[in-house]
Design a protein around this motif. Structure first.
Motif, PDB file in Angstrom:
ATOM      1  N   ARG A 188       0.727  -1.326  -0.126  1.00  0.00           N
ATOM      2  CA  ARG A 188       0.117   0.090  -0.054  1.00  0.00           C
ATOM      3  C   ARG A 188       0.849   1.363   0.121  1.00  0.00           C
ATOM      4  O   ARG A 188       0.125   2.542  -0.307  1.00  0.00           O
ATOM      5  N   GLN A 189       2.292   1.136   0.150  1.00  0.00           N
ATOM      6  CA  GLN A 189       2.806   2.308   0.377  1.00  0.00           C
ATOM      7  C   GLN A 189       3.236   3.290  -0.873  1.00  0.00           C
ATOM      8  O   GLN A 189       3.198   4.398  -0.795  1.00  0.00           O
ATOM      9  N   PRO A 244      -5.300   0.730   2.145  1.00  0.00           N
ATOM     10  CA  PRO A 244      -4.404   1.950   1.673  1.00  0.00           C
ATOM     11  C   PRO A 244      -4.687   3.246   2.572  1.00  0.00           C
ATOM     12  O   PRO A 244      -5.817   3.089   3.317  1.00  0.00           O
ATOM     13  N   LEU A 264       1.065   3.148  -3.692  1.00  0.00           N
ATOM     14  CA  LEU A 264      -0.184   3.255  -4.609  1.00  0.00           C
ATOM     15  C   LEU A 264      -0.319   4.555  -5.361  1.00  0.00           C
ATOM     16  O   LEU A 264      -0.870   4.484  -6.535  1.00  0.00           O
TER      17      LEU A 264
END
Length: 248
Positions: free
Chosen positions: A138-139, A160, A141
């Motif tokens: 998620r870092q 996210p 995205l």
């Protein structure tokens, strides 16, 4: 006299290493996690969670806790903490090892498009793809958030951050290991035409690469950042051998 080992963790290798090292007599094992995952695997031994505050903060921790040995077993893409660890270890003349699992390499049948960062990956998608499986966590995205014409299947361990919206997407919250049959079914069910993956190495998430190979699906592969100079091993056994050498 008992010695103290600090493991910079967050990977399966780090968890295995903490379990093995905790069995060594006269060695106290402390594992440090960045805290980005809400429900991380809990390693054996003492656990701390959170950042250090750069090189100076890590140096203070090494001094305050009288750390004797430092092993960086973080994710291959955790470039900043690896650089900070190498710098702090050199400054305090502390024995320092990097445990870095081998990267994946292409084999016959793979259709990789290798890029150096997530921005390049987004550019590659804009030129070719319609239905994309994003498997980068998620870092990173935000690099893909402007690609409105692409439908995304997003897989991450945690959701996210708020404000990162993908109208044309489906989110799956799962943690590996993943298995070939399930990965193959996932790609077929969602009609995926491209996968985006970091070159993380290891077995836990490699099944998607095999499934892509079998189905002829291209993989946009984000190459690893460079690692600092220093001693490197590629598995837990090598890290244990390094430990024993420094403890004797």
């Amino acid at each position: 006299m008992k010695k103290r080992l600090l493991i910079l963790g967050g990977t399966g290798d780090a968890t295995q290493l903490a379990a093995r090292a905790s069995q060594i007599p006269n060695l106290e094992v402390i594992s440090s996690l960045a805290g980005r995952t809400k429900q991380p695997s809990t390693p054996t031994g003492t656990l701390r969670i959170g950042g250090f505050g750069g090189v100076s903060g890590l140096g203070e921790y090494l001094t305050d806790r009288a750390i004797d040995l430092l092993i960086d077993a973080t994710h291959p893409f955790a470039a900043q903490i690896s650089m900070n660890a190498a710098t702090a270890a050199a400054e305090f003349q502390l024995p320092h090892l990097m445990l870095v699992r081998p990267a994946w390499t292409q084999v016959q049948g793979d259709r990789w498009i290798e890029v150096e960062n997530h921005q390049e990956a987004a550019t590659a998608l804009s030129e070719r793809s319609q239905r994309v499986f994003l498997t980068i966590g998620r870092q990173e995205l935000t690099a893909f958030s402007s690609l409105d014409s692409i439908w995304f299947l997003i897989r991450a361990i945690d959701p996210p951050a708020l404000g990162i919206l993908y109208p044309n997407s489906k989110l799956i919250l799962e943690k590996g290991p993943f298995f070939l049959e399930n990965e193959r079914e996932l790609l077929i069910e969602h009609q995926i035409d491209t996968i985006v993956s970091k070159n993380s190495g290891g077995d836990a998430t490699y099944a998607k690469i095999v499934a892509a190979r079998e189905l002829g699906i291209p993989v946009v592969m984000v190459n690893r950042p460079p690692i600092p100079d220093g001693e490197v091993v590629t598995d837990v056994e090598g890290a244990i051998a390094w430990l024993m050498k420094h403890l004797n």
